[in-house]
Motif scaffolding. Structure first.
Motif, short mmCIF file in Angstrom:
data_model
loop_
_atom_site.label_atom_id
_atom_site.label_comp_id
_atom_site.label_asym_id
_atom_site.label_seq_id
_atom_site.Cartn_x
_atom_site.Cartn_y
_atom_site.Cartn_z
N CYS A 1 72.91 58.15 15.00
CA CYS A 1 72.76 57.08 14.31
C CYS A 1 73.35 55.82 15.38
O CYS A 1 74.14 56.02 16.21
CB CYS A 1 73.73 56.99 13.16
SG CYS A 1 73.52 58.41 12.01
N GLU A 2 72.89 54.86 14.56
CA GLU A 2 73.21 53.38 15.55
C GLU A 2 72.13 53.32 16.82
O GLU A 2 72.20 54.01 17.55
CB GLU A 2 74.56 53.44 16.09
CG GLU A 2 75.82 53.41 15.18
CD GLU A 2 75.77 52.09 14.45
OE1 GLU A 2 76.47 51.13 14.94
OE2 GLU A 2 75.38 52.03 13.30
N SER B 1 75.52 44.07 23.68
CA SER B 1 76.59 43.84 22.72
C SER B 1 76.53 42.30 22.20
O SER B 1 76.75 42.14 20.92
CB SER B 1 77.90 44.34 23.58
OG SER B 1 78.99 44.00 22.61
N ARG C 1 74.89 46.28 28.99
CA ARG C 1 75.68 46.79 27.62
C ARG C 1 76.22 45.52 27.41
O ARG C 1 76.37 45.19 26.19
CB ARG C 1 76.52 47.79 28.20
CG ARG C 1 75.92 49.22 28.27
CD ARG C 1 76.99 50.11 28.65
NE ARG C 1 76.40 51.44 28.65
CZ ARG C 1 76.66 52.36 29.61
NH1 ARG C 1 77.39 52.11 30.43
NH2 ARG C 1 76.09 53.72 29.45
N GLN D 1 70.46 55.12 23.96
CA GLN D 1 71.20 55.77 25.30
C GLN D 1 70.73 57.29 25.14
O GLN D 1 70.80 57.97 26.19
CB GLN D 1 72.72 55.23 25.43
CG GLN D 1 72.84 53.87 25.48
CD GLN D 1 74.20 53.50 25.71
OE1 GLN D 1 74.95 53.53 26.77
NE2 GLN D 1 74.74 53.01 24.65
N TYR D 2 70.81 57.73 23.97
CA TYR D 2 70.73 59.41 23.81
C TYR D 2 69.37 59.70 24.32
O TYR D 2 69.29 60.64 25.07
CB TYR D 2 71.06 59.76 22.37
CG TYR D 2 70.58 61.24 22.21
CD1 TYR D 2 69.43 61.49 21.63
CD2 TYR D 2 71.55 62.15 22.69
CE1 TYR D 2 69.09 62.69 21.26
CE2 TYR D 2 71.42 63.48 21.91
CZ TYR D 2 70.15 63.86 21.58
OH TYR D 2 69.74 65.05 21.38
N TYR E 1 66.83 48.62 29.07
CA TYR E 1 67.83 48.60 27.89
C TYR E 1 68.11 47.31 27.29
O TYR E 1 67.73 47.02 26.35
CB TYR E 1 69.00 49.16 28.46
CG TYR E 1 70.31 49.40 27.33
CD1 TYR E 1 71.36 48.31 27.30
CD2 TYR E 1 70.16 50.30 26.57
CE1 TYR E 1 72.43 48.84 26.63
CE2 TYR E 1 70.94 50.59 25.72
CZ TYR E 1 72.13 49.80 25.40
OH TYR E 1 73.22 49.76 24.61
N LEU F 1 71.55 51.52 19.43
CA LEU F 1 71.96 51.40 20.81
C LEU F 1 72.42 52.93 21.43
O LEU F 1 72.21 53.27 22.32
CB LEU F 1 73.02 50.20 21.22
CG LEU F 1 72.00 49.02 21.10
CD1 LEU F 1 72.98 47.80 21.68
CD2 LEU F 1 70.79 48.75 22.06
N VAL F 2 72.96 53.46 20.51
CA VAL F 2 73.80 54.93 20.73
C VAL F 2 72.31 55.79 20.79
O VAL F 2 72.18 56.53 21.68
CB VAL F 2 74.56 55.33 19.52
CG1 VAL F 2 74.94 56.96 19.89
CG2 VAL F 2 75.71 54.42 19.60
#
Lengths: 213, 229
Positions: free
Chosen positions: B66-67, B101, B97, B73-74, B158, B69-70
């Protein structure tokens, strides 16, 4: 790495600043520390230059290049210096750690602060219950050793109990056995205990910050 | 190339869901898209994201991430043989990053308020932080894109994904306010970037049509004004 290559602009009482110091200490990195007077809002010209967007500490300087935002800094430290691993290695575990770190900063932190400043406890309790569940059966959020989530959750382990003492209001009650056990392990662990800010200074600060009614 | 079962819970208007879709597309990952209906959260969503109950949720071998941006990256870390989403240099990663953010914590909350602003004064007040944010992002683009066309340089990366997903909402806001928020004069870098980003093969099919998104946002505004709270 020469000491002058790594500098940290921080504030003695800030949990965000201490996150970075804990990470640097866990990795055994030498750094030059610069104290910023955040309470008097007397920010140094360097801080304003290195973090013009937010004008906040902590800011890490490595080889003259600034990095701001504590979680961004933690990931940078973990990627730049080997040794003590802060984030897990496995992608799903890393995603889980990042998820909880975000949850702590986006939900926990504001709700905990509100519970002391405005007396609104419900949301903080709900958020802490979720952390309690995540921690169950583990010594630290990172498993056997302190990791990313533990570092980010530092304010719960050390700062919250001091606010409780200063205000006489309890938040981490007996419905949080895992968090209560964790916070004691955390603040007494080898590297962390030597680098915590002064207990007395913080309690005095919080007494002034949250005057009792 | 699918590494086992991949599903994404999301909805077509959501910029956050778009981030995950772009990342999966960049890595050429085949996935099943499970569209959530507006106003109704599926059992799968509630079970997979009990903390936030929000989309997007990536399900990989039935394990939820979940999330947005997580998730991005995963995806970058699991499908490591595909083109890299995060830069390889730790400092460049930190810069990406940091700005991602900033987009989430400052820029989008300001942008989101813009189509909701009623009346000239409210709109001007709502416009100010958005324009400030775009000026900062224009600077970031100038400082870090190394000639572009993307924030990541020659390749989409990203920060492109983290910020570019909001171009749909930016365009709706421009339509509603009549103000060109991204334009050749005040944000020349972003103007060129926006065109390249939206034309990228990983983006073009998942960026919503501006008219369709305007209609959707208007529906949301209407729903909110009619609800009791």
């Amino acid at each position: 790495m020469a000491e002058e290559e790594v500098k940290l602009h921080g504030a003695w009482g800030s949990p965000f600043s201490k996150r970075v110091e804990f990470a640097l200490k866990l990795k055994g990195i030498h750094y030059h520390y610069i104290e910023e007077e955040v309470l008097t809002k007397n920010k140094s010209p360097e801080l304003l230059k290195y973090n013009p967007v937010h004008k906040k500490i902590p800011v890490l300087l490595h080889k003259g290049r600034p990095i701001a935002e504590s979680q961004v800094i933690l990931e940078y430290i973990d990627e730049t210096w080997k040794g003590y691993p802060i984030l897990p290695q496995e992608p799903y575990e890393r995603a889980t750690a990042r998820f909880w770190a975000r949850f702590i900063d986006e939900k926990c932190w504001p709700s905990v602060w509100s519970s002391f400043s405005e007396g609104k406890k419900e949301e903080a309790i709900e958020n802490l219950k979720l952390l309690e569940k995540e921690l169950e059966g583990k010594k630290f959020f990172g498993g056997e050793k302190i990791g990313f989530v533990d570092i980010v959750a530092n304010f719960i382990a050390y700062w919250v109990p001091l606010i409780e003492e200063a205000t006489g209001k309890q938040l981490l009650g007996e419905e949080f056995p895992a968090l209560c056990r964790w916070k004691d392990e955390y603040v007494s662990s080898a590297v962390i205990k030597e680098h915590l800010p002064s207990r007395d200074k913080l309690v005095a600060h919080f007494r002034a910050r949250f005057p009792s009614n | 190339m699918a590494k086992g079962e991949v599903k994404l819970l999301g909805s077509w208007p959501s910029p956050y869901v778009m981030r995950a879709r772009i990342a999966l597309n960049l890595k050429s990952v085949e996935y099943e898209f499970l569209e959530e209906k507006l106003g109704v959260k599926s059992e799968l969503l509630l079970k997979s994201n009990p903390v936030h109950k929000k989309i997007p949720v990536l399900l990989h071998h039935s394990k939820p991430i979940c999330e947005s941006l997580v998730i991005v990256q995963y995806i970058d870390e699991v499908w490591s043989s595909g083109p890299a989403i995060l830069p390889s240099d730790p400092y460049d990663r930190a810069v990406a990053r940091f700005w991602a953010s900033y987009v989430d914590e400052k820029f989008f909350p300001a942008l989101r308020a813009l189509p909701m602003a009623q009346g000239k004064e409210a709109m001007e007040a709502a416009m100010h932080p958005v324009k400030e944010g775009l000026a900062l992002l224009e600077d970031a683009y100038a400082n870090h894109s190394k000639g572009g066309p993307f924030f990541g340089g020659g390749q989409i990366s990203y920060l492109d994904v983290a910020f570019g997903c909001f171009l749909g909402v930016i365009r709706v806001s421009e339509k509603v306010t009549g103000v060109a928020l991204i334009n050749e004069h005040t944000t020349p870098g972003l103007a060129g970037w926006a065109e390249e980003f939206c034309a990228h093969p990983a983006v073009e099919d998942v960026m919503p049509d501006t008219d369709k998104l305007t209609e959707f946002i208007n529906r949301i505004i209407k729903m909110k004004s009619q609800s009791p709270n």
